[in-house]
Design a protein around this motif. Structure first.
Motif, PDB file in Angstrom:
ATOM      1  N   VAL A   8       0.829  -1.206   0.000  1.00 54.88           N
ATOM      2  CA  VAL A   8       0.000   0.000   0.000  1.00 54.88           C
ATOM      3  C   VAL A   8       0.858   1.248   0.000  1.00 54.88           C
ATOM      4  N   LEU A   9       1.883   1.266   0.844  1.00 57.39           N
ATOM      5  CA  LEU A   9       2.758   2.435   0.909  1.00 57.39           C
ATOM      6  C   LEU A   9       3.507   2.623  -0.403  1.00 57.39           C
ATOM      7  N   ALA A  10       3.849   1.514  -1.051  1.00 55.56           N
ATOM      8  CA  ALA A  10       4.548   1.623  -2.324  1.00 55.56           C
ATOM      9  C   ALA A  10       3.661   2.279  -3.375  1.00 55.56           C
ATOM     10  N   LYS A  11       2.311   2.060  -3.289  1.00 52.25           N
ATOM     11  CA  LYS A  11       1.400   2.688  -4.230  1.00 52.25           C
ATOM     12  C   LYS A  11       1.180   4.161  -3.905  1.00 52.25           C
ATOM     13  N   ILE A  12       1.270   4.516  -2.628  1.00 50.30           N
ATOM     14  CA  ILE A  12       1.060   5.897  -2.234  1.00 50.30           C
ATOM     15  C   ILE A  12       2.111   6.804  -2.866  1.00 50.30           C
ATOM     16  N   ARG A  13       3.306   6.346  -2.893  1.00 48.00           N
ATOM     17  CA  ARG A  13       4.382   7.157  -3.444  1.00 48.00           C
ATOM     18  C   ARG A  13       4.863   6.556  -4.755  1.00 48.00           C
ATOM     19  N   GLU A  14       5.328   7.336  -5.626  1.00 48.87           N
ATOM     20  CA  GLU A  14       5.858   6.869  -6.903  1.00 48.87           C
ATOM     21  C   GLU A  14       7.368   6.980  -6.942  1.00 48.87           C
ATOM     22  N   SER A  15       7.945   7.545  -5.921  1.00 44.61           N
ATOM     23  CA  SER A  15       9.395   7.701  -5.900  1.00 44.61           C
ATOM     24  C   SER A  15       9.883   7.538  -4.471  1.00 44.61           C
ATOM     25  N   LEU A  16      11.104   7.004  -4.339  1.00 47.93           N
ATOM     26  CA  LEU A  16      11.723   6.887  -3.022  1.00 47.93           C
ATOM     27  C   LEU A  16      12.565   8.112  -2.695  1.00 47.93           C
ATOM     28  N   ASN A  17      12.570   9.093  -3.591  1.00 45.64           N
ATOM     29  CA  ASN A  17      13.291  10.338  -3.356  1.00 45.64           C
ATOM     30  C   ASN A  17      12.458  11.230  -2.450  1.00 45.64           C
ATOM     31  N   VAL A  18      13.035  11.638  -1.317  1.00 43.91           N
ATOM     32  CA  VAL A  18      12.279  12.398  -0.319  1.00 43.91           C
ATOM     33  C   VAL A  18      11.788  13.716  -0.890  1.00 43.91           C
ATOM     34  N   GLU A  19      12.621  14.401  -1.662  1.00 49.42           N
ATOM     35  CA  GLU A  19      12.220  15.682  -2.233  1.00 49.42           C
ATOM     36  C   GLU A  19      11.030  15.508  -3.168  1.00 49.42           C
ATOM     37  N   THR A  20      11.040  14.446  -3.957  1.00 45.22           N
ATOM     38  CA  THR A  20       9.924  14.180  -4.867  1.00 45.22           C
ATOM     39  C   THR A  20       8.647  13.886  -4.085  1.00 45.22           C
ATOM     40  N   ILE A  21       8.783  13.149  -2.986  1.00 43.93           N
ATOM     41  CA  ILE A  21       7.620  12.860  -2.149  1.00 43.93           C
ATOM     42  C   ILE A  21       7.041  14.144  -1.579  1.00 43.93           C
TER      43      ILE A  21
ATOM     44  N   THR B  72      -5.037  15.781   7.613  1.00 39.01           N
ATOM     45  CA  THR B  72      -4.492  14.834   8.588  1.00 39.01           C
ATOM     46  C   THR B  72      -4.086  13.529   7.918  1.00 39.01           C
ATOM     47  N   GLN B  73      -4.942  13.027   7.023  1.00 37.78           N
ATOM     48  CA  GLN B  73      -4.615  11.792   6.316  1.00 37.78           C
ATOM     49  C   GLN B  73      -3.386  11.965   5.436  1.00 37.78           C
ATOM     50  N   SER B  74      -3.285  13.119   4.798  1.00 40.00           N
ATOM     51  CA  SER B  74      -2.111  13.385   3.959  1.00 40.00           C
ATOM     52  C   SER B  74      -0.845  13.426   4.804  1.00 40.00           C
ATOM     53  N   ALA B  75      -0.943  14.035   6.007  1.00 40.53           N
ATOM     54  CA  ALA B  75       0.223  14.063   6.896  1.00 40.53           C
ATOM     55  C   ALA B  75       0.597  12.656   7.347  1.00 40.53           C
ATOM     56  N   ASN B  76      -0.426  11.844   7.625  1.00 36.57           N
ATOM     57  CA  ASN B  76      -0.146  10.462   8.017  1.00 36.57           C
ATOM     58  C   ASN B  76       0.518   9.691   6.889  1.00 36.57           C
ATOM     59  N   GLN B  77       0.000   9.866   5.662  1.00 33.49           N
ATOM     60  CA  GLN B  77       0.596   9.190   4.521  1.00 33.49           C
ATOM     61  C   GLN B  77       2.022   9.665   4.281  1.00 33.49           C
TER      62      GLN B  77
END
Length: 568
Positions: A96-109, A241-246
Motif C-alpha cells: 500500500v505504501l509503495a502505491k502511495i508514493r511513486e518515488s523513493l526520493n524524499v524531495e519528490t515525495i 491529517t490523512q495526507s500528513a499520516n501518509q
C-alpha cells in the motif's frame, strides 16, 4: 451416599440421578484445578477399593497432563497463526505504501504531496516543516497555488520560521497528535509578536497537521491562506491529517527500506525457530506418549512371560518324571488291566509321550521369542536413557526392525520386502539412544511407504491393462538394504531402497518442517525434519539424501563415535 455423612441437599441431588455410590477425583491442569472426574455407581452401593481409587487418580493425572499439552499445542499453533498474520499485514502495508508514493526520493515525495494537497484544498500555499534535534526547524518544501502575494526578494529567499513557542514546548500541541485549524488569525487573541511572524509570511488563516515517523514527531504539514480568512471544513481537516499520516508513512518507508532485508531475514529466522519449537513440542508429546505406552506394555507383558518362562523348566522336569514313572508302571504289570489298556488306547498314550516334550519345547521357544520382543520394545523406548551414553547401534537398528517386522511381510499378490543387513564391525557410539532410534524408525518407515506405494502403482497398471492374473509377475522384488561402517572416527548408517525415488523439486524440501507428500491423515511432515535436528544439531552429524526417479533412495546417517562435550 447415605452413609457418607453428606448434607441432605447433596444426597437429594445425587439421588435425583439415581446415584448410590460415587468416586470423585480432581482434574488438575498445571497447578490449577480444571475439573472433576466423576465415577458413579447407580445400581447399588459400592465399596471403592484402594486399587480402584489409585487407578482413577492415575487416569485423572494423565487426563490433566493431556489437557495441559493440548492447550499448549493450541497456544503454539495460535502463535504461529498470529506471527504469519503479522507478516502478512506487514507485506500488505508495504504494498500500500509503495502505491502511495511513486518515488523513493524524499524531495519528490514532498513536492508531490504539497502539490496534491494544495490543489485539492484550493488553498494558497502548502508547506512541509521539519523539526531539528533542538526542536527548532525549517521549511523543507512548499507549493504555492499563486505567487502573487510575494515580492521578488521574498520569492528568492528561503522562508525562516523564527518561532520560539514550538522549540520551548518541543512541538506543542502537535506532539500529542492534534491537528490545529485557524479561520482568522486576528480572532485568536494572539500576542503582537506572534501576529508579526504570521504577517511576515502573509498568513491570514491556516491548518496544521503533525507528521509522525513512528512514535516521533518529525514535522508539520501546513496549509496557508494568504488571500483572507477561511473556514476550514471538517472534511478538509481530515484530508490534511490523512495526507500528513501518509507522508509520515512514506518517510518511515524510506527508513524501513534500508532495514527490509534485515527484517526479512529476522522474520524468516523467527518463523523457522517457531516451526522448530512447534515440531519439537509435537514430537516431545508424541514420544512421551509412545515411550510410556511401549514401556508400559513391555512391563505388563514381561511379568506374565517371566512367570511362564520360569515355570516351563519345572513343567519339563515334572513331565519327564511322570513319563518315566508311567513307563516303569507299564513295565510292571499295568498291561494286565483291561481298563487301563483301553484308556491308554483312547487317549493315544504313545502319541502323548512323544508329543508332550515337543510341545513343552515349542512353548519355551515361544516364551523366549516374547521375551526378545519385550526386550526390543524396552530398547527402542529407552525411557531411562535421557542422557548421552555409549550404545550398540546394531541393537537399536534390530529393535526398530523388529517393531516394523509386520510391515516387511508379504502382502496379497506381491512378495514381502527383502531386508538385507550388511553390518560392519562398529564400536559403541556415544549418543542419545532413544532419539537415534527415532531416526531409524522415521527413515525405515519412509522406505517401506515408498516401496508399498510403488507396489500399489504397479498393481493399478496391471489392473488397467485388464490382466489381473499377472499382478505378481509385474511386482519387482522390493528391497531395503542397511549398511554400517566406520569412517574417520564416525559411524555411517546407510538405509537404501529400490523404490520409485524422489524428484529433484521434492528432494530439496524433504527436511523442511511440515512438508509432506502424503495424503491428509497419513503424515505430519515432521519425521525427516526432526530426524535432521537429531542427527545434525543433537549429534553434530550429517544426514543427507541421495535419490533419483526410478532408481531408489538412500539416506546417509553419519555421527561421531564420541561427542565433543556439550549436549551435541
Amino acid at each position: 451416599i447415605y452413609n457418607a455423612g453428606l448434607q441432605d441437599c447433596h444426597v437429594q441431588i445425587l439421588a435425583r440421578f439415581q446415584i448410590k455410590a460415587n468416586l470423585v477425583v480432581p482434574l488438575v491442569k498445571g497447578n490449577q484445578l480444571w475439573g472433576l472426574l466423576c465415577i458413579n455407581q447407580c445400581s447399588h452401593p459400592r465399596h471403592w477399593t484402594d486399587e480402584e481409587i489409585q487407578f482413577a487418580s492415575s487416569v485423572a493425572t494423565q487426563l490433566g497432563v493431556a489437557i495441559e499439552q493440548a492447550d499448549l499445542l493450541i497456544q503454539t499453533r495460535q502463535q504461529t497463526i498470529d506471527l504469519r498474520q503479522a507478516a502478512e499485514r506487514e507485506r500488505v502495508m508495504f504494498e500500500v505504501l509503495a502505491k502511495i508514493r511513486e518515488s523513493l526520493n524524499v524531495e519528490t515525495i514532498f513536492q508531490t504531496t504539497t502539490k496534491e494537497v494544495c490543489q485539492l484544498l484550493k488553498t494558497d500555499r502548502v508547506a512541509v516543516y521539519r523539526f531539528n534535534a533542538d526542536w527548532g526547524g525549517e521549511f523543507v518544501s512548499d507549493f504555492e497555488f499563486s505567487r502573487a502575494y510575494w515580492s521578488e526578494v521574498q520569492l528568492n529567499t528561503k522562508p525562516v520560521w523564527d518561532d520560539s513557542y514550538l522549540q520551548e514546548t518541543q512541538g506543542g500541541r502537535y506532539s500529542y497528535g492534534e491537528t490545529f485549524a485557524v479561520d482568522n488569525i486576528y480572532r485568536m487573541g494572539y500576542s503582537q509578536c506572534h501576529l508579526e511572524i504570521l504577517e511576515q509570511f502573509r498568513v491570514k488563516a491556516y491548518a496544521i497537521a503533525p507528521i509522525f515517523v513512528g512514535p516521533k514527531l518529525w514535522g508539520l504539514l501546513a496549509a496557508y491562506q494568504h488571500s483572507g480568512s477561511r473556514h476550514w471544513e471538517d472534511s478538509e481537516i481530515r484530508f490534511l491529517t490523512q495526507s500528513a499520516n501518509q507522508l509520515g508513512v512514506a518517510l518511515q518507508q524510506v527508513e524501513l527500506l534500508a532495514q527490509t532485508q534485515q527484517q526479512a531475514e529476522q522474520l524468516t529466522k523467527t518463523l523457522h525457530d517457531l516451526q522448530n519449537t512447534q515440531a519439537q513440542l509435537i514430537q516431545t508429546e508424541k514420544m512421551s506418549g509412545l515411550g510410556q505406552l511401549v514401556a508400559g506394555v513391555a512391563h505388563e507383558i514381561n511379568n506374565p512371560v517371566n512367570f511362564i518362562y520360569g515355570n516351563l523348566s519345572y513343567v519339563e522336569e515334572y513331565s519327564e518324571d511322570l513319563l518315566h514313572l508311567l513307563a516303569l508302571y507299564q513295565q510292571n504289570g499295568s498291561n494286565s488291566n483291561p481298563e487301563i489298556c483301553h484308556q491308554a488306547e483312547a487317549i493315544d498314550l504313545g502319541f502323548i509321550r512323544e508329543d508332550l516334550p515337543k510341545m513343552i519345547s515349542s512353548m519355551k521357544i515361544g516364551a523366549e521369542r516374547i521375551r526378545q520382543i519385550v526386550l526390543s520394545l524396552r530398547n527402542f523406548s529407552r525411557l531411562d536413557e535421557a542422557e548421552k551414553k555409549f550404545v550398540d547401534i546394531h541393537q537399536g537398528l534390530d529393535s526398530t526392525l523388529l517393531i516394523l517386522q509386520h510391515r516387511l511381510k508379504a502382502k496379497p499378490n506381491c512378495p514381502g520386502i527383502l531386508l538385507v543387513k550388511e553390518y560392519g564391525n562398529l564400536p559403541l557410539v556415544e549418543c542419545y539412544a532413544g532419539q537415534l532410534n527415532q531416526v531409524f524408525m522415521n527413515t525405515l518407515s519412509n522406505a517401506i511407504d515408498a516401496l508399498e506405494q510403488q507396489v500399489v502403482y504397479n498393481q493399478l497398471v496391471v489392473m488397467n491393462e485388464g490382466n489381473e492374473q499377472s499382478v505378481t509377475s509385474h511386482c519387482h522384488l522390493p528391497i531395503i538394504r542397511i549398511q554400517t561402517s566406520v569412517q574417520d572416527k564416525t559411524v555411517v548408517i546407510c538405509i537404501a531402497d529400490n523404490g520409485p525415488g524422489i524428484p529433484e523439486d521434492i528432494k530439496a524440501k524433504i527436511f523442511d518442517p511440515f512438508f509432506t507428500t502424503k495424503p491428509i491423515g497419513k503424515g505430519t511432515g515432521l519425521g525427516l525434519s526432526i530426524s535432521y535436528q537429531i542427527v545434525v544439531e543433537k549429534h553434530n552429524g550429517v544426514l543427507k539424501c541421495d535419490s533419483h526417479p526410478e532408481q531408489g533412495t538412500q539416506f546417509w546417517i553419519q555421527i561421531p563415535i564420541q561427542q565433543q562435550g556439550g549436549n551435541g
